[in-house]
Scaffold this motif. Structure first.
Motif, PDB file in Angstrom:
ATOM      1  N   GLY A  11     -74.544 -35.768 -58.396  1.00 46.62           N
ATOM      2  CA  GLY A  11     -75.351 -36.195 -57.258  1.00 46.62           C
ATOM      3  C   GLY A  11     -75.463 -35.169 -56.147  1.00 46.62           C
ATOM      4  N   PHE A  12     -74.442 -34.320 -55.990  1.00 45.07           N
ATOM      5  CA  PHE A  12     -74.527 -33.276 -54.966  1.00 45.07           C
ATOM      6  C   PHE A  12     -75.680 -32.313 -55.259  1.00 45.07           C
ATOM      7  N   ASP A  13     -75.882 -32.031 -56.546  1.00 45.12           N
ATOM      8  CA  ASP A  13     -76.999 -31.162 -56.937  1.00 45.12           C
ATOM      9  C   ASP A  13     -78.338 -31.834 -56.634  1.00 45.12           C
ATOM     10  N   LEU A  14     -78.413 -33.118 -56.884  1.00 47.43           N
ATOM     11  CA  LEU A  14     -79.644 -33.855 -56.622  1.00 47.43           C
ATOM     12  C   LEU A  14     -79.979 -33.840 -55.129  1.00 47.43           C
ATOM     13  N   ILE A  15     -78.967 -34.036 -54.292  1.00 45.85           N
ATOM     14  CA  ILE A  15     -79.195 -34.002 -52.840  1.00 45.85           C
ATOM     15  C   ILE A  15     -79.695 -32.633 -52.404  1.00 45.85           C
ATOM     16  N   ARG A  16     -79.031 -31.574 -52.878  1.00 48.88           N
ATOM     17  CA  ARG A  16     -79.456 -30.230 -52.484  1.00 48.88           C
ATOM     18  C   ARG A  16     -80.870 -29.935 -52.980  1.00 48.88           C
ATOM     19  N   PHE A  17     -81.184 -30.354 -54.206  1.00 45.86           N
ATOM     20  CA  PHE A  17     -82.508 -30.087 -54.756  1.00 45.86           C
ATOM     21  C   PHE A  17     -83.593 -30.827 -53.978  1.00 45.86           C
TER      22      PHE A  17
END
Length: 153
Positions: free
Chosen positions: A135-141
């Motif tokens: 989910g951290f990747d999704l937020i950054r993306f």
């Protein structure tokens, strides 16, 4: 100066002052503008293409001669920034592996995290650079697609 076995000079783009001439043959940049042109910040950006034969890694681009003068023939001090180009076959954010980073990647990432049976390039989806996709990747993306100043790693 730059490694011509890795990069090809494509020219540049105006970024503050219009009227630039970018010579790909002479690998140079010339600005001949109007009297009393003023600006602050970035005035021009150089563009390079990474050659297909270039191996992953870094290569330097060095500005070797910088001269600027005003209309009254007085030298003007400008800061010219040399830089490093990072060459990587990995495209952070390109979860669909189509060579583009856009909303289709976001949709695919969301489906993957929701447990839907979709395929993604996990290495490209890991935009935080921590070695895993979550989910951290999704937020950054999502921040990146919204135009926020975040880096995809």
């Amino acid at each position: 100066s730059y490694d011509e076995s890795k990069l090809q000079f494509l020219g540049g783009e105006d970024a503050g002052l219009t009227g630039w001439t970018f010579s790909t043959a002479g690998k140079g940049v010339l600005w001949d503008g109007e009297k009393n042109s003023t600006t602050t910040g970035t005035v021009a950006k150089l563009r390079f293409q990474v050659l297909d034969s270039a191996e992953d890694g870094t290569t330097e681009v060095n500005l070797i001669e910088v001269f600027a003068a005003n209309y009254d023939e007085q030298e003007v001090v400008i800061e010219a920034n040399s830089g490093t180009v990072t060459i990587s076959r990995r495209l952070p954010g390109d979860a669909t592996d189509d060579g583009k980073v856009n909303g289709f990647d976001l949709i695919r990432m969301r489906k993957y995290l929701a447990g839907e049976p979709v395929e993604i390039n996990l290495s490209n989806a890991d935009v935080t650079g921590d070695g895993k996709f979550n989910g951290f990747d999704l937020i950054r993306f999502r921040k990146f697609l919204a135009g926020e100043a975040v880096e995809l790693k």
